[in-house]
Scaffold this motif. Structure first.
Motif, PDB file in Angstrom:
ATOM      1  N   TYR A  50      45.421  35.489  39.704  1.00  0.00           N
ATOM      2  CA  TYR A  50      44.392  35.550  40.165  1.00  0.00           C
ATOM      3  C   TYR A  50      42.815  34.899  39.071  1.00  0.00           C
ATOM      4  N   VAL A  80      42.822  34.328  46.287  1.00  0.00           N
ATOM      5  CA  VAL A  80      41.706  35.171  45.291  1.00  0.00           C
ATOM      6  C   VAL A  80      40.637  36.000  46.571  1.00  0.00           C
ATOM      7  N   LYS A  81      41.036  34.974  47.492  1.00  0.00           N
ATOM      8  CA  LYS A  81      39.822  36.591  48.443  1.00  0.00           C
ATOM      9  C   LYS A  81      40.710  37.301  48.858  1.00  0.00           C
ATOM     10  N   GLU A  84      39.839  39.804  45.810  1.00  0.00           N
ATOM     11  CA  GLU A  84      38.284  39.370  45.208  1.00  0.00           C
ATOM     12  C   GLU A  84      37.701  40.859  45.810  1.00  0.00           C
ATOM     13  N   GLN A  85      38.854  41.148  47.474  1.00  0.00           N
ATOM     14  CA  GLN A  85      38.807  42.648  48.345  1.00  0.00           C
ATOM     15  C   GLN A  85      38.341  43.997  46.872  1.00  0.00           C
ATOM     16  N   ALA A  89      38.158  44.379  41.000  1.00  0.00           N
ATOM     17  CA  ALA A  89      37.583  42.217  40.952  1.00  0.00           C
ATOM     18  C   ALA A  89      36.378  42.605  41.468  1.00  0.00           C
ATOM     19  N   GLN A  90      36.298  42.994  41.508  1.00  0.00           N
ATOM     20  CA  GLN A  90      34.316  42.827  42.135  1.00  0.00           C
ATOM     21  C   GLN A  90      33.935  43.709  40.686  1.00  0.00           C
ATOM     22  N   ALA A  93      33.795  40.542  38.555  1.00  0.00           N
ATOM     23  CA  ALA A  93      33.072  39.450  38.696  1.00  0.00           C
ATOM     24  C   ALA A  93      31.564  39.662  38.214  1.00  0.00           C
TER      25      ALA A  93
END
Length: 105
Positions: A50, A80-81, A84-85, A89-90, A93
């Motif tokens: 990632y 990556v999308k 990011e779910q 990961a959120q 970020a």
């Protein structure tokens, strides 16, 4: 050269491009992406992939003029999308963005 402003010789860039293309082809054969890097479950491999694939894509685009990750047939943007779910990961970020803002201010 990509991130720190140095200059690399064309010979060096050509060698790195050749090596990166060879290594990305090997990685593509090993990675499952079904849906995660090592298979059906999220693993530590995903933590590495990632962060590494977008960096390799950006660096190769800046230095070589093309996204060598995508050129190797690796759909890193969709991967990556997917990652990011994930709530963790959120959070990463959000923490990264907050840290960057704090360092600027």
């Amino acid at each position: 050269q990509a991130f720190f402003g140095g200059t690399l010789s064309e010979k060096f860039v050509a060698r790195v491009k050749r090596d990166l293309m060879r290594n990305l082809a090997a990685f593509r054969q090993l990675a499952a992406f079904s849906p995660y890097a090592a298979g059906a479950s999220f693993t530590m491999a995903d933590c590495a992939v990632y962060t590494s694939l977008p960096l390799a894509a950006l660096a190769s685009k800046l230095v070589c003029g093309e996204d060598l990750v995508a050129a190797a047939g690796i759909d890193w943007k969709s991967y990556v999308k997917l990652i990011e779910q994930r709530p963790t990961a959120q959070q990463v970020a959000a923490d990264r963005k907050a840290d960057q803002l704090a360092r600027m201010g």
